[in-house]
Design an enzyme around this catalytic site. Structure first.
Site: not given
Ligand code: ADP
Length: 401
Positions: A7, A95, A184, A245, A388
């Site tokens: 990733n 990923r 996600h 964010r 993940e």
């Protein structure tokens, strides 16, 4: 079957080596500050097992190529390694953040797939280029080993057009593919499958609202096991409030700011991605620090938590309206798994919707999947640690099969 999961971010590289037969994590690691004068690599071997060991090194990584070489050396090294050579690795799962409208499903990587990932870079300028570097270096270092791309956008591909289209001129969608993609997805899919199994229902029968609350936060509405809407959009800037964010804001704020403060697009981008969210309100983006400050009377910290919770609640209401009878709310990721204050406050006052949390069950961090709802709650409230890497490894395996 040993699968190596990669990733890569713009200046970091997370990796994990999994033995799919035993389900064991053989090694898990992180390279940080790639491109800086000094970086760091840390690796845990056999985490959670008796034979556990660790590597922690400060060293410089001029680029991803150097980082990947070091990772391979560590994983195969005599003193640091868990395998004797890279030939023991059967497949690599990568990923990839943005699959756009050309890459819908996890797929075996060939030159054509690499070009499609490259073509999707404008849609994800922070992530896809970094993911590509990881892929290119891995293809070079692990020549002949099958490599699979697993997309963050994949789980959200089932959204209907009324959910993924923006009400802006249709031609902008045709010309530039501007639409909601969502991110996600690997995490939302993983917790959806876990939730179904905890609830004793088939994965294609559950109605859920899934809440991935980490530094980046996103929510998904899941009907009959399929994602029908999600809070992130064309980019991971949209939706609920996050660490740094903004999440959803009035889009007219952007031209207003440019005019009033004479800011460039790059400055606005920096404000909305890096200086907003929790940090924008109270100067901190780690929820633990924010709770600590709020507890000592810091009003901006308290406001940041109030806003964070309020915005999540509104999304729960919106998604409840479209999922049909809800089976469960599912909390995951750093805040979702560990922060009982946020979970409790998000669920407080939702009893009229059949959502009732049990304070004693909710208390504390949850390292394993845990039901935290009250006995009389119509809707289950589940905390499910996301994984993940395992989800990417499973997707890689299923592509190869
Ligand atoms: P990323 O999106 O970078 O993967 P994580 O999923 O690791 O992020 O989540 C990071 C967030 O989780 C941070 O806001 C951090 O404060 C929060 N967090 C981690 N542990 C705890 C805890 N024990 N209590 C409250 N928040 C926590």
């Amino acid at each position: 079957m040993k699968i190596f999961v990669v990733n890569s971010g713009s200046s970091s590289l997370k990796y994990q080596l999994l033995d799919m037969e035993s389900g064991a994590v053989m090694a898990t690691g992180l390279v940080e500050r790639i491109g800086d004068a000094m970086g760091k690599v840390s690796q845990k071997n056999w985490p959670g097992e008796a034979r556990e060991s660790e590597v922690d090194r400060e060293m410089s990584f001029p680029n991803h190529n150097a980082a990947m070489h070091t990772v391979v050396d560590l994983v195969t090294g005599k003193d640091t390694g868990v395998i004797a050579s890279t030939s023991e690795i059967d497949a690599i799962g990568h990923r990839v953040v943005q699959g756009g409208e050309t890459l819908f499903k996890s797929t075996l990587i060939d030159d054509d797939v690499v070009e499609k990932i490259r073509a999707n870079c404008p849609l994800s300028p922070l992530h896809n280029p970094a993911n590509l570097v990881g892929i290119e270096v891995a293809r070079e270092l692990f020549a002949g080993v099958p490599q699979v791309a697993v997309f963050d956008t994949e789980f959200h591909q089932t959204m209907p057009p009324e959910a993924f289209m923006y009400p802006i001129p249709y031609k902008l969608y045709e010309d530039l593919k501007i639409r909601r993609y969502g991110f996600h997805g690997t995490s939302h899919r993983y917790v959806t499958e876990q939730a179904a199994s905890l609830l004793g229902k088939a994965a294609d029968k559950v109605n859920l609202v899934t809440l991935h609350l980490g530094n980046g936060c996103s929510m998904a509405a899941v009907r009959q096991g399929k994602c029908i809407d999600t809070s992130m959009g064309l980019t991971p800037l949209a939706g609920v409030m996050m660490g740094t964010r903004s999440g959803d804001i009035d889009p007219a704020i952007i031209p207003f700011l440019m005019k009033e403060k004479d800011l460039s697009m790059a400055q606005i981008d920096d404000i909305l991605n890096k200086q907003s969210g929790l940090k924008g309100i109270c100067g901190m983006n780690d929820m633990r620090d924010i709770h600590g400050a709020a507890g000592k009377g810091d009003r901006k910290a308290a406001l940041a938590v109030d806003m964070f919770v309020y915005r999540i609640k509104k999304y729960i209401g919106a998604y409840y309206a479209v999922t049909g009878p809800l089976d469960a709310l599912v909390f995951t990721a750093g805040i979702g798994e560990n922060d009982d204050i946020v979970r409790g406050r998000v669920c407080a006052g939702l009893e009229h919707l059949g959502i009732a949390i049990d304070p004693a069950r909710n208390a504390g961090r949850k390292k394993v999947a845990t039901a935290v709802h009250a006995d009389d709650s119509k809707v289950a409230i589940l905390v499910i640690p996301t994984n993940e890497e395992l989800a990417i490894a499973r997707a890689t395996l299923s592509v190869l099969n």
